[in-house]
Structures are given as structure tokens and as C-alpha cells.
Motif scaffolding. Structure first.
Motif, PDB file in Angstrom:
ATOM      1  N   ILE A 115       0.831  -1.227   0.089  1.00  0.00           N
ATOM      2  CA  ILE A 115       0.059  -0.052   0.133  1.00  0.00           C
ATOM      3  C   ILE A 115       1.092   1.222  -0.015  1.00  0.00           C
ATOM      4  O   ILE A 115       0.609   2.293  -0.700  1.00  0.00           O
ATOM      5  CB  ILE A 115      -0.870   0.097   1.162  1.00  0.00           C
ATOM      6  CG1 ILE A 115      -1.794  -1.135   1.171  1.00  0.00           C
ATOM      7  CG2 ILE A 115      -1.708   1.312   1.258  1.00  0.00           C
ATOM      8  CD1 ILE A 115      -3.083  -1.129   0.172  1.00  0.00           C
ATOM      9  N   ALA A 116       1.962   1.335   0.640  1.00  0.00           N
ATOM     10  CA  ALA A 116       2.939   2.322   0.619  1.00  0.00           C
ATOM     11  C   ALA A 116       3.364   2.647  -0.688  1.00  0.00           C
ATOM     12  O   ALA A 116       3.721   3.735  -0.863  1.00  0.00           O
ATOM     13  CB  ALA A 116       4.138   2.079   1.675  1.00  0.00           C
ATOM     14  N   ALA A 117       3.473   1.805  -1.460  1.00  0.00           N
ATOM     15  CA  ALA A 117       4.076   1.939  -2.910  1.00  0.00           C
ATOM     16  C   ALA A 117       2.941   2.628  -3.595  1.00  0.00           C
ATOM     17  O   ALA A 117       3.283   3.131  -4.965  1.00  0.00           O
ATOM     18  CB  ALA A 117       4.352   0.747  -3.483  1.00  0.00           C
ATOM     19  N   MET A 118       1.871   2.771  -3.336  1.00  0.00           N
ATOM     20  CA  MET A 118       0.877   3.261  -4.094  1.00  0.00           C
ATOM     21  C   MET A 118       1.037   4.840  -4.184  1.00  0.00           C
ATOM     22  O   MET A 118       0.985   5.294  -3.265  1.00  0.00           O
ATOM     23  CB  MET A 118      -0.657   2.964  -3.452  1.00  0.00           C
ATOM     24  CG  MET A 118      -1.886   3.563  -4.476  1.00  0.00           C
ATOM     25  SD  MET A 118      -2.015   2.566  -5.914  1.00  0.00           S
ATOM     26  CE  MET A 118      -2.305   1.165  -5.616  1.00  0.00           C
ATOM     27  N   PRO A 119       0.949   5.318  -5.562  1.00  0.00           N
ATOM     28  CA  PRO A 119       1.217   6.741  -5.661  1.00  0.00           C
ATOM     29  C   PRO A 119      -0.158   7.445  -5.371  1.00  0.00           C
ATOM     30  O   PRO A 119      -1.027   7.118  -5.792  1.00  0.00           O
ATOM     31  CB  PRO A 119       1.480   6.891  -7.261  1.00  0.00           C
ATOM     32  CG  PRO A 119       0.891   5.770  -7.949  1.00  0.00           C
ATOM     33  CD  PRO A 119       1.058   4.671  -6.782  1.00  0.00           C
ATOM     34  N   LEU A 120       0.193   8.575  -4.405  1.00  0.00           N
ATOM     35  CA  LEU A 120      -0.908   9.427  -3.752  1.00  0.00           C
ATOM     36  C   LEU A 120      -1.379  10.085  -5.084  1.00  0.00           C
ATOM     37  O   LEU A 120      -2.718  10.733  -4.932  1.00  0.00           O
ATOM     38  CB  LEU A 120      -0.516  10.102  -2.851  1.00  0.00           C
ATOM     39  CG  LEU A 120      -0.067   9.202  -1.540  1.00  0.00           C
ATOM     40  CD1 LEU A 120       0.449  10.040  -0.491  1.00  0.00           C
ATOM     41  CD2 LEU A 120      -1.396   8.285  -1.062  1.00  0.00           C
ATOM     42  N   MET A 121      -0.967  10.481  -5.976  1.00  0.00           N
ATOM     43  CA  MET A 121      -1.342  11.506  -7.173  1.00  0.00           C
ATOM     44  C   MET A 121      -2.473  10.786  -7.730  1.00  0.00           C
ATOM     45  O   MET A 121      -2.910  11.426  -8.827  1.00  0.00           O
ATOM     46  CB  MET A 121      -0.295  11.685  -8.217  1.00  0.00           C
ATOM     47  CG  MET A 121       0.671  12.867  -7.746  1.00  0.00           C
ATOM     48  SD  MET A 121      -0.185  14.372  -7.283  1.00  0.00           S
ATOM     49  CE  MET A 121      -0.763  14.887  -8.826  1.00  0.00           C
ATOM     50  N   ILE A 122      -2.474   9.533  -7.596  1.00  0.00           N
ATOM     51  CA  ILE A 122      -3.910   8.913  -8.229  1.00  0.00           C
ATOM     52  C   ILE A 122      -5.146   9.666  -7.679  1.00  0.00           C
ATOM     53  O   ILE A 122      -6.157   9.541  -8.240  1.00  0.00           O
ATOM     54  CB  ILE A 122      -3.763   7.324  -7.983  1.00  0.00           C
ATOM     55  CG1 ILE A 122      -5.006   6.489  -8.682  1.00  0.00           C
ATOM     56  CG2 ILE A 122      -4.049   6.964  -6.661  1.00  0.00           C
ATOM     57  CD1 ILE A 122      -4.243   5.999 -10.065  1.00  0.00           C
ATOM     58  N   ILE A 123      -5.243  10.180  -6.361  1.00  0.00           N
ATOM     59  CA  ILE A 123      -6.322  10.650  -5.692  1.00  0.00           C
ATOM     60  C   ILE A 123      -6.897  11.821  -6.737  1.00  0.00           C
ATOM     61  O   ILE A 123      -7.957  11.693  -6.921  1.00  0.00           O
ATOM     62  CB  ILE A 123      -5.998  11.118  -4.446  1.00  0.00           C
ATOM     63  CG1 ILE A 123      -5.832   9.688  -3.485  1.00  0.00           C
ATOM     64  CG2 ILE A 123      -7.164  11.757  -3.612  1.00  0.00           C
ATOM     65  CD1 ILE A 123      -5.219  10.175  -2.253  1.00  0.00           C
ATOM     66  N   VAL A 136      -0.724  16.483  -1.910  1.00  0.00           N
ATOM     67  CA  VAL A 136      -0.431  15.046  -1.968  1.00  0.00           C
ATOM     68  C   VAL A 136       0.958  15.127  -2.513  1.00  0.00           C
ATOM     69  O   VAL A 136       1.705  14.081  -2.006  1.00  0.00           O
ATOM     70  CB  VAL A 136      -1.432  14.395  -3.223  1.00  0.00           C
ATOM     71  CG1 VAL A 136      -0.937  13.201  -3.756  1.00  0.00           C
ATOM     72  CG2 VAL A 136      -2.697  14.212  -2.458  1.00  0.00           C
ATOM     73  N   LEU A 137       1.327  16.144  -3.345  1.00  0.00           N
ATOM     74  CA  LEU A 137       2.765  16.055  -3.821  1.00  0.00           C
ATOM     75  C   LEU A 137       3.674  16.136  -2.615  1.00  0.00           C
ATOM     76  O   LEU A 137       4.850  15.759  -2.394  1.00  0.00           O
ATOM     77  CB  LEU A 137       2.926  17.470  -4.615  1.00  0.00           C
ATOM     78  CG  LEU A 137       4.349  17.601  -5.003  1.00  0.00           C
ATOM     79  CD1 LEU A 137       4.776  16.604  -6.060  1.00  0.00           C
ATOM     80  CD2 LEU A 137       4.389  18.769  -6.094  1.00  0.00           C
ATOM     81  N   PHE A 138       3.491  17.088  -1.486  1.00  0.00           N
ATOM     82  CA  PHE A 138       4.333  17.082  -0.227  1.00  0.00           C
ATOM     83  C   PHE A 138       4.517  15.713   0.222  1.00  0.00           C
ATOM     84  O   PHE A 138       5.754  15.258   0.482  1.00  0.00           O
ATOM     85  CB  PHE A 138       3.636  18.047   0.559  1.00  0.00           C
ATOM     86  CG  PHE A 138       4.408  17.980   2.059  1.00  0.00           C
ATOM     87  CD1 PHE A 138       5.567  18.689   2.077  1.00  0.00           C
ATOM     88  CD2 PHE A 138       3.608  17.308   2.987  1.00  0.00           C
ATOM     89  CE1 PHE A 138       6.027  18.637   3.343  1.00  0.00           C
ATOM     90  CE2 PHE A 138       4.213  17.270   4.329  1.00  0.00           C
ATOM     91  CZ  PHE A 138       5.507  17.980   4.562  1.00  0.00           C
ATOM     92  N   LEU A 178       4.960   3.187 -10.427  1.00  0.00           N
ATOM     93  CA  LEU A 178       3.533   3.687 -10.528  1.00  0.00           C
ATOM     94  C   LEU A 178       3.311   5.061 -10.721  1.00  0.00           C
ATOM     95  O   LEU A 178       2.257   5.477 -11.344  1.00  0.00           O
ATOM     96  CB  LEU A 178       2.844   3.083  -9.221  1.00  0.00           C
ATOM     97  CG  LEU A 178       2.738   1.543  -9.272  1.00  0.00           C
ATOM     98  CD1 LEU A 178       2.330   0.957  -7.796  1.00  0.00           C
ATOM     99  CD2 LEU A 178       2.027   0.829 -10.131  1.00  0.00           C
ATOM    100  N   SER A 179       4.138   6.048 -10.183  1.00  0.00           N
ATOM    101  CA  SER A 179       3.948   7.637 -10.311  1.00  0.00           C
ATOM    102  C   SER A 179       4.175   7.746 -11.807  1.00  0.00           C
ATOM    103  O   SER A 179       3.275   8.576 -12.228  1.00  0.00           O
ATOM    104  CB  SER A 179       4.997   8.167  -9.436  1.00  0.00           C
ATOM    105  OG  SER A 179       4.701   7.924  -7.947  1.00  0.00           O
TER     106      SER A 179
END
Length: 135
Positions: free
Chosen positions: A2-10, A61-63, A82-83
Motif C-alpha cells: 500500500i505504501a508503494a501506491m502513488p498518492l497522485m492517483i487521488i 499530495v505532492l508534499f 507507478l507514479s
């Protein structure tokens, strides 16, 4: 994992939900609606549209993505891959989908690009400090 999931997907998912009309009845026009309206001490009225709020969310999210890039571990490379895929999805959608050709989406795509470049730069920089050569 889960930690590898890029947050920019949000922000990507939020924009697509708005584009599909799932955030209101106006489709992409819902990005123009004000979600925050404040009366300032100066007497001016300050408002923030939903599209502007998406940009603020993407910057937050970028932060956190840059903070994640400082970690070293097995999931770090997967996060970068993934990013990059999220950025490619932004780029393809920007070029091929008519409702994605907006200023808000372009700024979100640029933030995703900064995430990719910044993540690689921070990882390379921190990896260089992890290497110690003994004499």
C-alpha cells in the motif's frame, strides 16, 4: 504494498469523477462551482472553486509523495514506476479526452510530472548518501 501506491492517483480519480458527472449534475462544469466562500476582513469576498480545491489537494499530495521518496526500501522503485504510470495516464487523458483539456487538468498533470521528477531526484540524492566507500 500500500505504501508503494502513488498518492497522485487521488486527484486523478477526483477529476475523472467530476468529468463523468458523479460529483454533480453539471459534468465538467461542476469544477467552476464555489465550494468555499469567505468574507475577508478587508471586505473582499474570497471564493474557491472545486477545480481550485483539486489543485490544493494535489499540492498536499505532492508534499507527501516527496516525503515518501526520501525513504529507501524495496517498495521505493515500485512507487516510482507507478507514479510514472499515473503521469502517463494524465498525459494520455489530456491529449485524447476533450473534457480533460482544461487548465485545472493541465496543472494536475504538471504536479504529477513534478512528482515523478522530484521523486527520482530525491531518491538518487538520498541513495548517494547511503553508499559508503571504505578505504
Amino acid at each position: 504494498m500500500i505504501a508503494a501506491m502513488p498518492l497522485m492517483i487521488i486527484p486523478f480519480i477526483l477529476y475523472n469523477l467530476a468529468m463523468l458527472g458523479l460529483m454533480g449534475d453539471g459534468g465538467i462544469a461542476v469544477l467552476q462551482h464555489d465550494v468555499i466562500v469567505l468574507s475577508m476582513l478587508s471586505g473582499a469576498i474570497w471564493s474557491m472553486a472545486l477545480g481550485d480545491l483539486f489543485i490544493v489537494v494535489a499540492l498536499v499530495v505532492l508534499f507527501f509523495e516527496i516525503l515518501k521518496a526520501t525513504r529507501t526500501g524495496p517498495g521505493n522503485l515500485l512507487n516510482h514506476i507507478l507514479s510514472m504510470l499515473v503521469f502517463i495516464a494524465f498525459l494520455v487523458e489530456f491529449l485524447l479526452v476533450q473534457d480533460a483539456a482544461t487548465q485545472v487538468f493541465f496543472i494536475l498533470m504538471t504536479i504529477a510530472l513534478i512528482d515523478v521528477i522530484g521523486g527520482f531526484a530525491v531518491s538518487i540524492r538520498s541513495a548517494g548518501r547511503d553508499v559508503s566507500i571504505g578505504l
